[in-house]
Structures are given as C-alpha cells and as structure tokens.
Design a protein around this motif. Structure first.
Motif, PDB file in Angstrom:
ATOM      1  N   GLN A 106     -15.195  20.855  -0.654  1.00  0.00           N
ATOM      2  CA  GLN A 106     -14.801  21.659   0.500  1.00  0.00           C
ATOM      3  C   GLN A 106     -15.784  21.558   1.652  1.00  0.00           C
ATOM      4  OE1 GLN A 106     -13.224  25.614  -0.391  1.00  0.00           O
ATOM      5  NE2 GLN A 106     -13.328  25.154  -2.578  1.00  0.00           N
ATOM      6  N   ILE A 107     -16.890  20.871   1.423  1.00  0.00           N
ATOM      7  CA  ILE A 107     -17.893  20.693   2.465  1.00  0.00           C
ATOM      8  C   ILE A 107     -18.328  19.229   2.465  1.00  0.00           C
ATOM      9  CG2 ILE A 107     -18.738  23.072   2.322  1.00  0.00           C
ATOM     10  CD1 ILE A 107     -21.064  21.999   0.624  1.00  0.00           C
ATOM     11  N   THR A 108     -18.969  18.845   3.551  1.00  0.00           N
ATOM     12  CA  THR A 108     -19.540  17.499   3.632  1.00  0.00           C
ATOM     13  C   THR A 108     -20.932  17.513   3.019  1.00  0.00           C
ATOM     14  OG1 THR A 108     -18.288  17.046   5.656  1.00  0.00           O
ATOM     15  CG2 THR A 108     -20.210  15.640   5.200  1.00  0.00           C
ATOM     16  N   GLY A 109     -21.198  16.546   2.148  1.00  0.00           N
ATOM     17  CA  GLY A 109     -22.495  16.524   1.497  1.00  0.00           C
ATOM     18  C   GLY A 109     -22.790  15.203   0.823  1.00  0.00           C
ATOM     19  N   LEU A 110     -24.024  15.070   0.392  1.00  0.00           N
ATOM     20  CA  LEU A 110     -24.488  13.873  -0.301  1.00  0.00           C
ATOM     21  C   LEU A 110     -24.244  14.025  -1.794  1.00  0.00           C
ATOM     22  CD1 LEU A 110     -26.082  11.156  -0.280  1.00  0.00           C
ATOM     23  CD2 LEU A 110     -28.150  12.530  -0.613  1.00  0.00           C
ATOM     24  N   ILE A 111     -23.608  13.029  -2.397  1.00  0.00           N
ATOM     25  CA  ILE A 111     -23.320  13.079  -3.827  1.00  0.00           C
ATOM     26  C   ILE A 111     -24.597  12.742  -4.601  1.00  0.00           C
ATOM     27  CG2 ILE A 111     -21.934  12.117  -5.695  1.00  0.00           C
ATOM     28  CD1 ILE A 111     -19.835  11.360  -3.607  1.00  0.00           C
ATOM     29  N   THR A 112     -24.992  13.649  -5.470  1.00  0.00           N
ATOM     30  CA  THR A 112     -26.185  13.427  -6.290  1.00  0.00           C
ATOM     31  C   THR A 112     -25.844  13.139  -7.754  1.00  0.00           C
ATOM     32  OG1 THR A 112     -26.373  15.806  -6.704  1.00  0.00           O
ATOM     33  CG2 THR A 112     -27.576  14.913  -4.807  1.00  0.00           C
ATOM     34  N   GLU A 113     -24.606  13.399  -8.154  1.00  0.00           N
ATOM     35  CA  GLU A 113     -24.244  13.200  -9.562  1.00  0.00           C
ATOM     36  C   GLU A 113     -22.734  13.067  -9.683  1.00  0.00           C
ATOM     37  OE1 GLU A 113     -24.539  15.814 -13.688  1.00  0.00           O
ATOM     38  OE2 GLU A 113     -26.066  16.087 -12.126  1.00  0.00           O
ATOM     39  N   VAL A 114     -22.284  12.053 -10.438  1.00  0.00           N
ATOM     40  CA  VAL A 114     -20.864  11.862 -10.746  1.00  0.00           C
ATOM     41  C   VAL A 114     -20.739  11.754 -12.259  1.00  0.00           C
ATOM     42  CG1 VAL A 114     -18.828  10.418 -10.446  1.00  0.00           C
ATOM     43  CG2 VAL A 114     -20.429  10.697  -8.554  1.00  0.00           C
ATOM     44  N   ASN A 115     -19.907  12.597 -12.856  1.00  0.00           N
ATOM     45  CA  ASN A 115     -19.842  12.700 -14.316  1.00  0.00           C
ATOM     46  C   ASN A 115     -18.511  12.244 -14.900  1.00  0.00           C
ATOM     47  OD1 ASN A 115     -22.415  13.946 -14.288  1.00  0.00           O
ATOM     48  ND2 ASN A 115     -21.470  15.916 -13.836  1.00  0.00           N
ATOM     49  N   VAL A 116     -17.753  11.426 -14.192  1.00  0.00           N
ATOM     50  CA  VAL A 116     -16.445  10.994 -14.687  1.00  0.00           C
ATOM     51  C   VAL A 116     -16.323   9.482 -14.601  1.00  0.00           C
ATOM     52  CG1 VAL A 116     -15.272  13.142 -14.099  1.00  0.00           C
ATOM     53  CG2 VAL A 116     -15.405  11.316 -12.405  1.00  0.00           C
ATOM     54  N   GLU A 117     -15.407   8.954 -15.424  1.00  0.00           N
ATOM     55  CA  GLU A 117     -15.025   7.555 -15.401  1.00  0.00           C
ATOM     56  C   GLU A 117     -13.521   7.479 -15.606  1.00  0.00           C
ATOM     57  OE1 GLU A 117     -16.852   5.050 -14.637  1.00  0.00           O
ATOM     58  OE2 GLU A 117     -18.835   5.997 -14.678  1.00  0.00           O
ATOM     59  N   GLU A 118     -12.929   6.328 -15.240  1.00  0.00           N
ATOM     60  CA  GLU A 118     -11.497   6.161 -15.430  1.00  0.00           C
ATOM     61  C   GLU A 118     -11.136   6.270 -16.907  1.00  0.00           C
ATOM     62  OE1 GLU A 118     -13.378   4.218 -13.643  1.00  0.00           O
ATOM     63  OE2 GLU A 118     -12.489   3.851 -11.673  1.00  0.00           O
ATOM     64  N   GLY A 119     -10.044   6.965 -17.171  1.00  0.00           N
ATOM     65  CA  GLY A 119      -9.567   7.132 -18.538  1.00  0.00           C
ATOM     66  C   GLY A 119     -10.154   8.320 -19.266  1.00  0.00           C
ATOM     67  N   MET A 120     -11.080   9.037 -18.641  1.00  0.00           N
ATOM     68  CA  MET A 120     -11.716  10.180 -19.295  1.00  0.00           C
ATOM     69  C   MET A 120     -10.779  11.384 -19.268  1.00  0.00           C
ATOM     70  SD  MET A 120     -15.348  12.047 -18.340  1.00  0.00           S
ATOM     71  CE  MET A 120     -16.262  10.551 -18.685  1.00  0.00           C
ATOM     72  N   VAL A 121     -10.711  12.081 -20.409  1.00  0.00           N
ATOM     73  CA  VAL A 121      -9.929  13.317 -20.496  1.00  0.00           C
ATOM     74  C   VAL A 121     -10.839  14.487 -20.145  1.00  0.00           C
ATOM     75  CG1 VAL A 121      -8.568  14.797 -22.004  1.00  0.00           C
ATOM     76  CG2 VAL A 121      -8.461  12.317 -22.278  1.00  0.00           C
ATOM     77  N   VAL A 122     -10.413  15.303 -19.197  1.00  0.00           N
ATOM     78  CA  VAL A 122     -11.233  16.421 -18.729  1.00  0.00           C
ATOM     79  C   VAL A 122     -10.461  17.718 -18.899  1.00  0.00           C
ATOM     80  CG1 VAL A 122     -12.504  15.002 -17.084  1.00  0.00           C
ATOM     81  CG2 VAL A 122     -10.416  16.141 -16.350  1.00  0.00           C
ATOM     82  N   ASP A 123     -11.198  18.787 -19.125  1.00  0.00           N
ATOM     83  CA  ASP A 123     -10.622  20.125 -19.221  1.00  0.00           C
ATOM     84  C   ASP A 123     -10.732  20.837 -17.874  1.00  0.00           C
ATOM     85  OD1 ASP A 123     -10.107  19.766 -21.940  1.00  0.00           O
ATOM     86  OD2 ASP A 123     -12.128  20.439 -22.488  1.00  0.00           O
ATOM     87  N   ALA A 124      -9.954  21.869 -17.698  1.00  0.00           N
ATOM     88  CA  ALA A 124     -10.022  22.655 -16.470  1.00  0.00           C
ATOM     89  C   ALA A 124     -11.404  23.290 -16.347  1.00  0.00           C
ATOM     90  CB  ALA A 124      -8.942  23.726 -16.462  1.00  0.00           C
ATOM     91  N   GLY A 125     -12.023  23.167 -15.164  1.00  0.00           N
ATOM     92  CA  GLY A 125     -13.337  23.741 -14.923  1.00  0.00           C
ATOM     93  C   GLY A 125     -14.499  22.830 -15.250  1.00  0.00           C
ATOM     94  N   ARG A 126     -14.234  21.641 -15.762  1.00  0.00           N
ATOM     95  CA  ARG A 126     -15.332  20.738 -16.088  1.00  0.00           C
ATOM     96  C   ARG A 126     -15.976  20.221 -14.804  1.00  0.00           C
ATOM     97  NH1 ARG A 126     -15.516  15.705 -20.337  1.00  0.00           N
ATOM     98  NH2 ARG A 126     -17.468  14.797 -19.599  1.00  0.00           N
ATOM     99  N   VAL A 127     -17.320  20.083 -14.829  1.00  0.00           N
ATOM    100  CA  VAL A 127     -18.054  19.606 -13.661  1.00  0.00           C
ATOM    101  C   VAL A 127     -17.823  18.106 -13.513  1.00  0.00           C
ATOM    102  CG1 VAL A 127     -20.311  19.320 -12.598  1.00  0.00           C
ATOM    103  CG2 VAL A 127     -19.793  21.413 -13.866  1.00  0.00           C
TER     104      VAL A 127
END
Length: 343
Positions: A106-127
């Motif tokens: 919702q804001i402009t910012g510098l990405i410091t961490e990405v915790n996903v990859e293609e094909g990953m199953v995620v739950d609601a609320g996961r960072v």
C-alpha cells in the motif's frame, strides 16, 4: 508274286476292320453289377434302425430343425428410453479462477525480503515480503514518546487542579467572615476554572496522540506484505532490493506487485455458447468436461450460471461451469471442451 511283294502286303493296314474297344461288353456288365451291390450295401449299413417295426427299409431323410430367423420390429420413439448421458451441445473455453490477486504493497518502499516462489502453497496471513521500515519505525516510536509526555502533563494538570480546588473552597468559606477579600476569591475561582479547562485539553491531546500511534502502527504494518487468502503462488514479480509501488511510478525499475496468488478451490470453466443454442443450457445442468491436456479424463461438472449478456461481435453468451472433481492437474488458463448433457 514274289516273296518281296508278299512281305510288303503284310505291312499294309486294313481300314475296313472295326477297331477293338478297350473293354468288352461282358466287362461293362460286370462293373455295373458290382457298383449296384456296393451301393445297396452302403444304404443298408447307413440306414437308421427302425424300433417301431417299420417295414420300410428306405433310409430316413433327416430334416433340418434349425428355426428360421423371424423379422423383429424396430422399437418406436415412445418405447426407446431416453439416454441421460446424451450430449445435446458442445462448447469450448478455458479454466479460470474466481479468486486471483496480484499482491502489492500500500506504500512505496524498498523490498528487503521476499519469502515466496512459484508453486508455493500459502495460507491466509502468511508473510510474503517485507519493506524497509526504518523511517516508519522511528515515526511510531516518536508518537509513543509524545503520548507518554502528554499523559505526564495530564497528571501534572490534575495535581494543580486539585490544589486550586482546595484554595477555592477555602476562600469561599473565609469570604463571609471577611478573612479573604473579594479579589482573592475571584482569583481562586479563575485559577480553578482554568485548570479544569487545561485538564480537559490535556486529556483530549492524549486521545489525539493515541490515534497518531495507531496510524503510525498501521503504516508500520504496511511494510509487511501478507497473503490475503490461501492459495498457490503462480507468478513471482519482485526480488529483494527492488522498489515496489501500489501504482506505476514510471521507469522500468519499480514493481507494482510482489506475486500473484490463485485460490485453486475457486477454479471453474468459462465457455462461449452460440446464442442460437443458449436455450439448451440451464443452471444446474450436468456437464462433462475434458481438458485439452488430458482429453481422455472425463470431469464431472455442472452449470453455475448463464451470464445475462451477449457478445455482439461473436454472437455468443458466456456460461460459468462448476468443476466438481477437484484435482491438482487442473490449472488456470487451461483449454477445455465441455459437453452439455440432456437433463
């Protein structure tokens, strides 16, 4: 006539004599009698026995008892049962997801961490990712410090108000006795009223600072990007070190999303049906679907709804079809062919 002439006459062939046959008449008669005897013996031995005492010795003629095929009558239309699996209409379309989202910040910012990859199953609320929150954290801590300072000011004002109230009550009691002048009573009253107003203002400032802390806390939370619903990550759009923005900020180095999440439980098939045949389709109608990737796999499905609008250019109407057989092989945007069955 000489002896030589006699010898020559013996060598001549007499054409007037009848040439002898290969068999004589007696031989022919003999052969006929033998053949008749053999035939009679064969008929005797091959003839069936006659337990009933039939005097006829002629061989019985065996009659063929195989029944002749009788012509069958074709069933009428009223007698023919209606096939529930009869296909009345075919159409083609694609697998689509009703819940799909490109997750961004919702804001402009510098990405410091990405915790996903293609094909990953995620739950609601996961960072999913984190942004640099150094400035936002400082603003939050500053708001917390201001709130603490304001609450101390409220306590100080409350103490001064209590002292002013005692002075005011004492002045009111001493004024009838003439021990306190009218000016002193007026001054005590004014101080008391002023401190009452100061306390109300200080308490209001506390409320303002509490709201400021809540806002700064919310802004701080914007730096943590979470999954809005459970699903599968299909596209990873950003990497650590890039700038992300909720809108296009210009240039090719600003990302507008972190990843794309698809709710696999919301997959359905959308097909275009020619408007001339849309009358054959109804909500709840049974459908058999086949994916182009797995043409021999029959998938149970049913009509969800007929979109109440037509495509003027293609003269078709869009139909939504529910997939009843949930399977990991069914993926978004797969081509599919469906057969609408008779209800």
């Amino acid at each position: 006539m000489t002896d030589q002439s006699k010898l020559l006459d013996q060598l001549k062939i007499d054409r007037t004599e009848t040439p002898p046959t290969g068999l004589g008449t007696g031989a022919v008669v003999t052969i006929a009698l033998v053949s008749a005897t053999i035939g009679a013996a064969a008929m005797f031995w091959l003839a069936p026995s006659n337990p009933a005492g039939d005097e006829s010795s002629a061989p019985a003629i065996v009659e063929n008892k195989t029944p002749k095929p009788q012509p069958t009558e074709a069933p009428t239309a009223a007698e023919t049962p209606k096939d529930a699996n009869e296909q009345i209409l075919n159409a083609s379309g694609y697998v689509t997801a009703r819940r799909i989202a490109t997750v961004s910040s919702q804001i402009t910012g510098l990405i410091t961490e990405v915790n996903v990859e293609e094909g990953m199953v995620v739950d609601a609320g996961r960072v999913l990712a984190k942004l640099d929150d150094a400035l936002a954290r400082v603003d939050y801590e500053l708001a917390v410090a201001r709130l603490a300072s304001q609450r101390a000011a409220v306590e100080n004002t409350r103490a001064n108000l209590a002292e002013a109230e005692r002075v005011f009550e004492r002045a009111k009691k001493l004024r009838p006795q003439g021990l306190v002048s009218e000016a002193e009573l007026t001054q005590a009253t004014a101080r008391y009223d002023a401190l009452v107003a100061d306390l109300e203002r200080a308490q209001a400032d506390v409320g303002v600072l509490e709201l400021e802390i809540a806002r700064q806390q919310e802004r701080l939370a914007f730096h943590i990007i979470t999954a809005p619903f459970a699903g599968v990550v299909t596209v990873k759009n950003a990497q650590t070190g890039e700038i992300v923005s909720p809108g296009s900020a210009g240039g090719g180095f600003t990302r507008t999303g972190i990843c794309t999440i698809v709710d696999m439980d919301s997959l359905e098939i959308e097909v275009d049906v020619n408007e001339a045949f849309i009358g054959r389709v109804e909500a709840g109608q049974r459908v058999i679907a086949n994916l182009d990737a797995y043409p021999d796999w029959d998938i149970e499905a049913a009509v969800i709804a007929i979109i109440p609008t037509a495509d003027r250019a293609k003269a078709t109407v869009k139909v939504r079809i529910q997939i009843k057989d949930k399977d990991a092989r069914i993926l978004p945007d797969m081509g599919a062919k469906v057969a609408f069955l008779r209800t």
